[in-house]
Design a protein around this motif. Structure first.
Motif, PDB file in Angstrom:
ATOM      1  N   UNK A   1       7.033 -73.192   1.457  1.00  0.00           N
ATOM      2  CA  UNK A   1       7.631 -72.162   2.303  1.00  0.00           C
ATOM      3  C   UNK A   1       7.629 -72.585   3.768  1.00  0.00           C
ATOM      4  N   UNK A   2       6.561 -73.255   4.178  1.00  0.00           N
ATOM      5  CA  UNK A   2       6.456 -73.583   5.598  1.00  0.00           C
ATOM      6  C   UNK A   2       7.051 -74.931   5.954  1.00  0.00           C
ATOM      7  N   UNK A   3       7.180 -75.823   4.966  1.00  0.00           N
ATOM      8  CA  UNK A   3       7.727 -77.139   5.298  1.00  0.00           C
ATOM      9  C   UNK A   3       9.166 -77.296   4.890  1.00  0.00           C
ATOM     10  N   UNK A   4       9.553 -76.643   3.764  1.00  0.00           N
ATOM     11  CA  UNK A   4      10.928 -76.812   3.312  1.00  0.00           C
ATOM     12  C   UNK A   4      11.826 -75.665   3.745  1.00  0.00           C
ATOM     13  N   UNK A   5      11.305 -74.438   3.763  1.00  0.00           N
ATOM     14  CA  UNK A   5      12.179 -73.286   4.030  1.00  0.00           C
ATOM     15  C   UNK A   5      11.755 -72.466   5.249  1.00  0.00           C
ATOM     16  N   UNK A   6      11.315 -73.099   6.328  1.00  0.00           N
ATOM     17  CA  UNK A   6      10.884 -72.276   7.463  1.00  0.00           C
ATOM     18  C   UNK A   6      12.021 -71.420   8.006  1.00  0.00           C
ATOM     19  N   UNK A   7      13.244 -71.871   7.868  1.00  0.00           N
ATOM     20  CA  UNK A   7      14.341 -71.119   8.475  1.00  0.00           C
ATOM     21  C   UNK A   7      14.866 -70.008   7.590  1.00  0.00           C
ATOM     22  N   UNK A   8      14.357 -69.960   6.336  1.00  0.00           N
ATOM     23  CA  UNK A   8      14.735 -68.833   5.483  1.00  0.00           C
ATOM     24  C   UNK A   8      13.616 -67.813   5.419  1.00  0.00           C
ATOM     25  N   UNK A   9      12.750 -67.889   6.416  1.00  0.00           N
ATOM     26  CA  UNK A   9      11.547 -67.053   6.380  1.00  0.00           C
ATOM     27  C   UNK A   9      11.881 -65.580   6.233  1.00  0.00           C
ATOM     28  N   UNK A  10      12.969 -65.145   6.900  1.00  0.00           N
ATOM     29  CA  UNK A  10      13.340 -63.741   6.820  1.00  0.00           C
ATOM     30  C   UNK A  10      13.491 -63.298   5.372  1.00  0.00           C
ATOM     31  N   UNK A  11      14.100 -64.159   4.590  1.00  0.00           N
ATOM     32  CA  UNK A  11      14.354 -63.796   3.195  1.00  0.00           C
ATOM     33  C   UNK A  11      13.077 -63.840   2.372  1.00  0.00           C
ATOM     34  N   UNK A  12      12.385 -65.001   2.403  1.00  0.00           N
ATOM     35  CA  UNK A  12      11.239 -65.101   1.475  1.00  0.00           C
ATOM     36  C   UNK A  12      10.068 -64.243   1.885  1.00  0.00           C
ATOM     37  N   UNK A  13      10.001 -63.905   3.174  1.00  0.00           N
ATOM     38  CA  UNK A  13       8.910 -63.030   3.605  1.00  0.00           C
ATOM     39  C   UNK A  13       8.963 -61.692   2.848  1.00  0.00           C
TER      40      UNK A  13
ATOM     41  N   UNK B   1      14.481 -78.870   5.034  1.00  0.00           N
ATOM     42  CA  UNK B   1      14.285 -78.103   6.265  1.00  0.00           C
ATOM     43  C   UNK B   1      15.360 -78.465   7.284  1.00  0.00           C
ATOM     44  N   UNK B   2      15.656 -79.781   7.389  1.00  0.00           N
ATOM     45  CA  UNK B   2      16.705 -80.218   8.316  1.00  0.00           C
ATOM     46  C   UNK B   2      18.034 -79.568   7.963  1.00  0.00           C
TER      47      UNK B   2
END
Lengths: 671, 477
Positions: B258-270, B192-193
């Motif tokens: 999805x919420x802890x590792x990739x919160x900033x790619x939410x646009x894509x995985x959503x 996530x960082x």
């Protein structure tokens, strides 16, 4: 007096509700045992069915008792009203909506009083008669409930003070008629006849309803008094109807007459009446001879202040009435069913009544209504007695020679026939001959034509009435030996009403002629019937030439003579004549092909349109694109989706890889 | 002390592992009647583990093993649910396995090991720990699917599940390596960082691969293909287990990653999640229409339901995640109730599983018919049964997240799927009976009673379930 009038109207309703709700299975089986089968009949060796009734007897006794009481009260009211009183008993305010106000009131004047005695007397006698006639029927309480319900509705009709209340009674008698024609609901023909009566009456009722709307539009009221008061001023007003400008009063009169035509089975809307004979015979006597079918006559008489202002509508009434009288008589000549002969006779006599109304002789028409109720009810109940004796046989050609078995019934039928054919000094002699004279006295071309039609119809009336008498009661017995062995005179409970009606058929004309059409006429009717100043038909009637007065009698004698020769002397003549004039015979036998023509013109196109909308519109388009189509699509999608499920591992793996490739591509391109 | 601190959070897992292996040895020693003893002890082991889960820390998140293992509210709630579902599956199996003569003491042990794998999964806070847990539960499940070695279909189911599961594992591993390559770490917090400020396309590709692998576990379209075949082929109690516990675990892992590792790619995985939600809901609804086998039907039903559960995940936020969690809990109890009846359907000593076999069940066995009817109505989402609330919250979450199209599609899909649920009810209540079925064993009565009470009673007392769902997602926000 007001209480008495209310009692006359509501006693039948009380009986109907009590017998209908508590005498039948309506409440008895709630939550309990299932209802009995419609027929717990069993057939004996030669196929005759026997019915049993094991329920309580009080519903029949109650309704009959209440009707007898109402009849007695009606006569009291009648003589009171004849004494010069009129009443208007307000029961409640029924409708108040904007300008539309309708009271629920009993309007009792001479016209209503005449109807009251006719309706309650015949109804009470029919109730008594039915105690015997229906004694084996498993559904008697329902029958008596319907009879009383009918009586109530008819009383509502004749006591109405406004068009809406009259329409209520009008529809109420229609409902009761429907229920009683279809009383034996397990017979397909009875159901068909009931539906036919209802549907044909719809046509007339549509006109009636339009007439009420038009009256409200013109007068701003549907109550009789304001309408009658305002009518003379409205004579020149016009109204837009189907894009034509038409005289408003004529329009209203014609529309109301359309309703009358339906209810009174006049030419073009007559087809339901013969079929209505599917109902039990007492019903035919009460509803389809004496009372309900005369509602149209009553309506026109009641609206006489309008018709006096509408010469065209009056002529229409005359023409339709005369044609009906003639047409129905011709059909009656060749019918073979004892009840149908009398039914066509009824139709024809109703035509006479309208003819009288059409020349402005309202009192004469009402007089015939009054006397006709007695002798036609007598004929029907007598026919019922014959049918009862013959084990439900209705074909006159399977009877014959019944005179020796049914002497008393024969005597009653003889009195009825004499009265109907206008034998001197019987009831029909005074009323029917008066109508014929009135049409002549009108001194109009149409009146003249009507006169000749009615005179010829009188001959035919005499012929078919005597034909019935001769074929049924004289000559050789044609019934089977078993049937003849069972022939028996009806019990007293059925005969007594016949005696009473026979007395009416014999003496009603003589006793009441002065009041209805004679010197005391104007005083008798009072304000109930209206005649314009130029209408001098009653005076003119007394000054017709002698040959006119003799014409009906001559015709009657001619008719009976021909019938005598045909059916008692040279019995092979009718068949020869029928063969010689075969097309004419078939034309009459098939009732001028009216049923076939209507079937072709209305019934089949209606079915075709219905089928088109059903199969094409509903099933193909709405169901096809809607529910069926969507579900078929869903099933198809489901089949495709499950066909993807091949069971092969490599297909599954391929699908997964394809999926991930697709998703990655989507994100690469889209994101 | 430091060692103690390191291992304490994983105590339930370790205890379960030790007990499983002890039971394995016990089974070997006893041989005869081994399965009865092992079954009982397995339930005991699950209970002990549950107690330990409750004891390990009541508040906040506790990390262990260098941050690759976490015990937070999500992990705790999911572990309890997993243990509960596993216990139900073992209870439901006893009679069936005996009747089919495939009772083996390895069976409950495999279930325990699978549960252990799932517990490890939901506590995983790094890609490697995740993979370890996933593989442990998968390997146990492969064997369970093929448990009935005499049956070709069971063996086929096990093999198919194994091959495709291996493919899914491969996808996850490939995705994990991609993510590691770009992020330089396998820990969720580190990833996530590293992804702050936008994700590279390579990372997104990796995320999609990981998503696909996990979607396989919850049988989301297009990674669902194994589901109908395996559901049909595996012994019915195993199918019931498949429908319940692994789905819970995989969904929890999806949420966490999805919420802890990739919160900033939410646009894509959503987008990917939304696609899988729609595709699953539709396929589950339509393909179910033509099924004849009740287990296949329930397979498509589960695909459809997982699609709707994914809606909450796609919508995100407190509303969305709570909806998903609520959906999982409700679905768990309903599907277990439905399977309890299917397991009990035995006629002349043989298990019957065609829908036609349910004909007239209402007159031959009204209790079973009522249970199944209640489950069908609840799965359909008829108010006021429990299933209605599940769908309702998912629907509301989608609307709140402005995903109107998604909401409309799941409602329409629900309407379509109503057909096959209703058909089962119609067959049971309106068709001519096909002959008596065996009396429902006591343990199945117990399970179905639990489900019926839940399905009918939730409307009166929804707080416990709502609070459970709320508690589970607290650590993600």
């Amino acid at each position: 007096m007001e209480t008495l009038l209310k009692a006359i109207v509501f006693l039948p309703l009380l009986g109907a509700v009590a017998a209908g709700l508590f005498g039948t299975a309506v409440f008895r089986y709630i939550g309990g045992a299932p209802p009995q089968p419609a027929h717990d009949a069993h057939a004996d060796e030669d196929g005759h069915q026997h019915f049993h009734y094991e329920g309580p007897r009080w519903p029949m006794m109650l309704t009959t008792g209440l009707l007898l009481l109402a009849a007695a009260l009606s006569w009291v009211a009648f003589f009171d009203v004849v004494g010069g009183n009129t009443y208007k008993v307000v029961i409640a305010e029924w409708v108040r909506s904007g300008e539309l106000v309708a009271q629920w009131a009993l309007r009792v004047d001479t016209l209503t009083a005449v109807m009251l005695v006719v309706v309650t007397t015949v109804s009470a006698l029919v109730h008594v008669y039915s105690l015997g006639y229906m004694s084996h029927d498993p559904h008697q309480p329902r029958f008596f409930s319907y009879l009383s319900l009918f009586t109530f509705a008819m009383l509502m009709l004749v006591t109405s003070d406004n068009l809406l209340q009259m329409f209520f009674g009008w529809e109420g008698v229609g409902l009761a008629s429907y229920l009683l024609i279809g009383f034996w609901y397990d017979r397909a023909s009875a159901n068909a006849a009931a539906i036919k009566a209802f549907v044909v009456n719809r046509v007339g009722d549509f006109g009636f309803a339009l007439g009420i709307f038009a009256a409200f539009a013109l007068f701003g009221s549907i109550e009789f008094d304001p309408i009658f008061a305002a009518a003379p001023e409205m004579a020149d007003r016009t109204m837009r109807f189907l894009s034509w400008e038409v005289p408003a009063l004529e329009l209203i009169a014609l529309l109301l007459f359309m309703g009358a035509m339906g209810k009174s089975a006049q030419f073009l809307l007559h087809t339901w009446l013969p079929d209505a004979m599917e109902g039990p015979t007492p019903v035919s006597a009460l509803i389809h001879a004496a009372t309900m079918v005369t509602a149209g006559v009553f309506l026109v008489a009641r609206m006489s202040p309008i018709y006096e202002l509408t010469p065209f509508a009056q002529q229409a009434v005359l023409v339709i009435g005369a044609i009906t009288a003639f047409f129905a008589a011709t059909v009656g000549l060749v019918q073979n069913d004892i009840k149908r002969i009398i039914a066509y006779s009824t139709c024809s006599q109703l035509g006479y009544m309208f003819a009288a109304l059409g020349v402005g002789a309202y009192g004469v028409g009402m007089f015939h209504l009054f006397t006709h109720a007695f002798f036609k009810a007598l004929l029907f109940l007598g026919a019922g007695s014959v049918i009862h004796a013959m084990s439900d046989e209705q074909d006159i050609w399977r009877m014959g020679g019944l005179y020796q078995y049914l002497k008393r019934t024969w005597a009653m039928m003889l009195i009825g026939t004499l009265a109907l054919t206008g034998f001197p000094f019987t009831a029909g002699y005074y009323s029917k001959d008066a109508i014929i004279e009135a049409t002549f006295a009108a001194h109009t071309p149409l009146g003249e034509a009507a006169f000749w039609l009615l005179v010829i119809a009188a001959a035919m009336t005499s012929f078919y009435s005597w034909r019935l008498m001769f074929v049924v009661f004289h000559g050789k017995p044609r019934a089977s030996r078993e049937t003849l062995a069972r022939v028996h005179e009806s019990p007293a409970v059925m005969m007594v009403p016949l005696y009473v009606l026979a007395a009416g058929a014999l003496f009603a004309g003589f006793l009441f002629k002065d009041w209805f059409i004679g010197q005391a006429e104007a005083e008798f009717w009072g304000q109930a019937l209206y005649r314009a100043a130029h209408n001098e038909i009653v005076q003119a009637m007394h000054h017709v030439p002698a040959w006119v007065k003799w014409a009906p009698f001559v015709m009657m004698v001619a008719g009976v003579s021909v019938a005598f020769v045909f059916y008692l002397v040279k019995t092979d003549l009718p068949a020869k004549l029928a063969n010689a004039l075969r097309p004419l015979y078939l034309f009459l036998l098939n009732k001028w092909y009216f049923d076939e023509i209507y079937d072709f013109l209305f019934v089949r196109p209606a079915f075709a349109i219905g089928r088109l909308l059903w199969k094409g519109g509903d099933q193909k388009i709405i169901d096809g694109l809607g529910p069926d189509g969507v579900s078929a699509l869903a099933a198809a999608v489901g089949r495709v989706a499950s066909r993807l499920q091949t069971g092969y591992l490599y297909h599954y793996a391929f699908a997964m890889l394809l999926g991930i490739a697709g998703l990655v591509t989507w994100l690469m391109v889209g994101g | 002390m430091s060692i103690w601190n390191t291992f304490l959070p994983a105590l339930p897992e370790m205890a379960l592992a030790v007990m499983s292996m002890a039971l394995l040895m016990l089974g070997v020693f006893f041989r005869k009647r081994a399965s009865d003893i092992v079954n009982t002890l397995a339930l005991l082991a699950l209970a002990v583990t549950a107690v330990l889960v409750l004891m390990t820390g009541q508040q906040g998140a506790i990390f262990a093993f260098g941050g690759t293992f976490v015990v937070d509210s999500l992990a705790r709630v999911m572990k309890l649910l997993i243990l509960f579902a596993t216990a139900l599956a073992i209870i439901m199996s006893v009679g069936f396995m005996k009747a089919e003569r495939i009772e083996r003491f390895e069976y409950p042990v495999l279930m325990l090991l699978s549960a252990l794998g799932m517990m490890a999964m939901v506590s995983a806070h790094g890609l490697i720990a995740l993979y370890l847990g996933l593989e442990l539960q998968s390997l146990a499940l492969y064997v369970l699917a093929a448990m009935n070695r005499e049956s070709v279909r069971s063996s086929e189911a096990g093999l198919k599940y194994f091959v495709l599961g291996a493919l899914a594992s491969g996808l996850i591993l490939y995705g994990a390596s991609l993510v590691y390559g770009f992020a330089g770490t396998t820990g969720f917090s580190g990833i996530a960082q590293a992804l702050k400020g936008g994700a590279h396309l390579g990372v997104i590709t990796g995320i999609v691969f990981i998503l696909a692998g996990l979607a396989f576990k919850i049988s989301a379209v297009p990674f669902h293909m194994w589901t109908p075949d395996v559901y049909e082929g595996a012994p019915t109690p195993v199918t019931a287990f498949f429908a319940a516990a692994p789905k819970l675990a995989a969904m929890a892992v999806l949420m966490r990653i999805l919420y802890e590792a990739f919160p900033d790619a939410a646009e894509a995985w959503r987008q990917v999640v939304a696609f899988m939600a729609v595709a699953s809901a539709l396929l589950g609804a339509f393909a179910g229409l033509v099924q004849r086998n009740i287990k296949r039907l329930l397979a498509y039903s589960s695909i459809g339901h997982m699609g709707i559960a994914l809606v909450g995940l796609a919508a995100g936020g407190m509303e969305g995640l709570r909806a998903t969690m609520l959906y999982l809990v409700i679905y768990l109890l309903l599907t277990v109730g439905a399977f309890a009846v299917v397991i009990a359907m035995r006629r002349e000593e043989r298990a019957v599983e065609e829908i036609e076999d349910f004909a007239g069940l209402a007159s031959t066995n009204p209790g079973m018919a009522f249970t199944l009817a209640a489950m069908m109505f609840a799965l359909m989402g008829i108010p006021p049964l429990a299933g209605f609330f599940a769908k309702y919250f998912a629907f509301v979450a989608a609307l709140k997240a402005n995903m109107v199209a998604l909401a409309v599609i799941i409602v329409l899909a629900s309407a379509v799927s109503a057909f096959y649920y209703l058909r089962v009810i119609k067959v049971m209540y309106m068709d001519e009976p096909k002959g008596a079925v065996a009396e429902m064993p006591f343990e199945l009565k117990l399970v179905s009673a639990l489900s019926v009470v839940f399905a009918l009673g939730m409307v009166f007392w929804p707080q416990p379930v709502m609070q459970l769902a709320q508690a589970a997602i607290r650590s993600l926000l």
